[in-house]
Design a protein around this motif. Structure first.
Motif, PDB file in Angstrom:
ATOM      1  N   THR A   1      -1.121   3.576  -2.321  1.00  0.00           N
ATOM      2  CA  THR A   1      -1.413   2.589  -1.279  1.00  0.00           C
ATOM      3  C   THR A   1      -2.855   2.718  -0.831  1.00  0.00           C
ATOM      4  OG1 THR A   1       0.874   2.640  -0.477  1.00  0.00           O
ATOM      5  CG2 THR A   1      -0.811   1.797   1.046  1.00  0.00           C
ATOM      6  N   VAL A   2      -3.549   1.593  -0.743  1.00  0.00           N
ATOM      7  CA  VAL A   2      -4.891   1.550  -0.172  1.00  0.00           C
ATOM      8  C   VAL A   2      -4.851   0.662   1.063  1.00  0.00           C
ATOM      9  CG1 VAL A   2      -7.286   0.787  -0.492  1.00  0.00           C
ATOM     10  CG2 VAL A   2      -6.071   1.933  -2.364  1.00  0.00           C
ATOM     11  N   THR A   3      -5.465   1.126   2.154  1.00  0.00           N
ATOM     12  CA  THR A   3      -5.673   0.280   3.317  1.00  0.00           C
ATOM     13  C   THR A   3      -7.172   0.131   3.533  1.00  0.00           C
ATOM     14  OG1 THR A   3      -5.739   2.032   5.011  1.00  0.00           O
ATOM     15  CG2 THR A   3      -3.563   1.180   4.370  1.00  0.00           C
ATOM     16  N   SER A   4      -7.569  -1.068   3.917  1.00  0.00           N
ATOM     17  CA  SER A   4      -8.987  -1.334   4.166  1.00  0.00           C
ATOM     18  C   SER A   4      -9.137  -1.934   5.546  1.00  0.00           C
ATOM     19  CB  SER A   4      -9.532  -2.290   3.092  1.00  0.00           C
ATOM     20  OG  SER A   4     -10.894  -2.573   3.318  1.00  0.00           O
ATOM     21  N   THR A   5      -9.989  -1.334   6.363  1.00  0.00           N
ATOM     22  CA  THR A   5     -10.306  -1.798   7.716  1.00  0.00           C
ATOM     23  C   THR A   5      -9.024  -2.084   8.515  1.00  0.00           C
ATOM     24  OG1 THR A   5     -11.956  -3.152   8.870  1.00  0.00           O
ATOM     25  CG2 THR A   5     -10.646  -4.288   7.180  1.00  0.00           C
ATOM     26  N   MET A   6      -8.114  -1.093   8.523  1.00  0.00           N
ATOM     27  CA  MET A   6      -6.744  -1.270   9.010  1.00  0.00           C
ATOM     28  C   MET A   6      -6.631  -1.500  10.509  1.00  0.00           C
ATOM     29  SD  MET A   6      -3.541   1.363   9.209  1.00  0.00           S
ATOM     30  CE  MET A   6      -3.904   1.663  10.937  1.00  0.00           C
TER      31      MET A   6
ATOM     32  N   ILE B   1      -9.571   3.265   4.132  1.00  0.00           N
ATOM     33  CA  ILE B   1     -10.999   2.954   4.152  1.00  0.00           C
ATOM     34  C   ILE B   1     -11.329   2.235   5.458  1.00  0.00           C
ATOM     35  CG2 ILE B   1     -12.861   1.706   2.984  1.00  0.00           C
ATOM     36  CD1 ILE B   1     -10.991   1.751   0.452  1.00  0.00           C
ATOM     37  N   HIS B   2     -12.403   2.648   6.105  1.00  0.00           N
ATOM     38  CA  HIS B   2     -12.804   1.965   7.331  1.00  0.00           C
ATOM     39  C   HIS B   2     -14.319   2.047   7.502  1.00  0.00           C
ATOM     40  CE1 HIS B   2     -10.113   0.260  10.532  1.00  0.00           C
ATOM     41  NE2 HIS B   2     -11.312  -0.070  10.980  1.00  0.00           N
TER      42      HIS B   2
END
Length: 371
Positions: A195-200, A314-315
């Motif tokens: 799982t990848v999260t970006s700017t969550m 990622i943020h």
């Protein structure tokens, strides 16, 4: 009904996290004693246009076409499937389902990510959530912590049975509010291998507590939540009486010197040529106001500490929302979890700036864990 400052702020966050098109899914009458069956598709992919209508440039090294699938509620979802032109008959690729931000559609951020990952050798889909964009479901632009989490699992259902996908190599990627749904799905669905999260955003936290809740004491937050519940539920009575649904309102169409910088960033994306889409409720109406109370009562990340599969968060360093990822990451367990902070980046930089979004890192992460 007089709108409180707290409700106004909550409407703003719903808009910033983020057209009436398709109708609801119609189900044929069934014998109640017969085994339950998956509903027939009510939106056919072959009837959907494949004309390029995205907010980003087409990559000529990637093929794309519309596909449909349904979730466990019988709602038909529409997605763009992206495949590398180098893919050959008989190939079985690692696959990634992409969604987000909250309020966006596949023609915006998720499609940009999906196309780029396809160019790097993955089979990807960017899908419209239930009730949104070209997907089915009514009332339009409803959001739900349960149903939107389920949408990710439905995408995994679909990918897992494709002839050109290895079902043991399926991952998901959630952007902004869909980062929270992605973590919730990863905690629930063991078929998700990475799982990848970006700017969550954690939509349940921000709706329950407002922005920057760490600046307030528990008693204040509790009082504000109750006031918000009362106002939303008063509106529900009005909605039922009138047979309509009050909408929260999209991202502001106008900004001035008093507008917070991050709201200006949202405006510049959702309301300008850069990212405007008539299908996006971030660009138009906002979500249904009655969606709010479910998010307040159903925290998305309750079991995130039980995610055993790999996670990359990622943020942006300068993002107003950075605390969502940092706090969520603290709860994750295991040596296959990573938090990546992008120097100098604000929240929306990770929506569209190809030189800021760390695609090399995302590719390497999926290459490592989808194998």
């Amino acid at each position: 009904m007089k709108i409180s400052k707290r409700l106004k702020n909550t409407l703003l966050l719903m808009a910033c996290g983020a057209v009436m098109t398709c109708g609801s899914t119609a189900l044929a009458a069934q014998d109640v004693n017969a085994p339950s069956k998956a509903p027939a598709e009510t939106i056919k992919a072959e009837k959907l246009s494949n004309v390029w209508d995205k907010t980003f440039a087409e990559n000529k090294n990637v093929n794309h076409h519309k596909v449909t699938f349904h979730n466990r509620y019988g709602i038909t979802l529409v997605a763009d499937m992206y495949t590398p032109k180098t893919m050959k008959k008989g190939d079985k690729l690692a696959a990634i389902a992409v969604a987000g931000p909250y309020g966006a559609v596949k023609e915006q951020v998720s499609g940009r990510y999906a196309q780029e990952m396809a160019a790097r050798g993955f089979l990807t889909i960017a899908f419209d959530p239930s009730f949104t964009g070209e997907s089915a479901g009514a009332p339009r632009n409803t959001t739900s912590p349960d149903i939107n989490t389920e949408d990710f699992s439905a995408a995994v259902d679909f990918l897992s049975v494709q002839d050109n996908v290895n079902p043991e190599q399926v991952g998901i990627l959630g952007i902004c509010g869909w980062g929270g749904f992605a973590l919730n799905a990863a905690a629930m669905d063991t078929r998700i291998k990475a799982t990848v999260t970006s700017t969550m955003y954690d939509m349940t936290r921000v709706i329950a507590n407002g922005y920057f809740d760490y600046e307030k004491d528990a008693a204040t937050l509790k009082k504000e939540r109750m006031a918000l519940r009362k106002q939303v539920n008063e509106q529900r009575t009005i909605d039922y009486k009138t047979g309509t649904y009050k909408m929260a309102g999209g991202v502001p169409t106008e900004v001035d010197e008093k507008t917070p910088a991050f709201v200006k960033d949202y405006h510049d994306y959702y309301q300008e040529k850069l990212g405007y889409s008539p299908r996006s409720f971030g660009s138009t109406t906002g979500a249904t106001l009655s969606s709010l109370t479910a998010f307040m009562n159903m925290p998305l990340l309750s079991y995130s500490d039980e995610i055993e599969s790999a996670v990359l968060m990622i943020h942006g360093e300068k993002a107003h929302s950075r605390y969502f990822s940092e706090d969520a990451f603290k709860k994750l367990q295991g040596n296959n979890k990573e938090l990546l902070i992008i120097p100098g980046a604000v929240h929306t930089d990770l929506y569209y700036k190809m030189d800021v979004i760390p695609f090399d890192k995302i590719e390497a992460f999926y290459m490592k864990y989808l194998k």
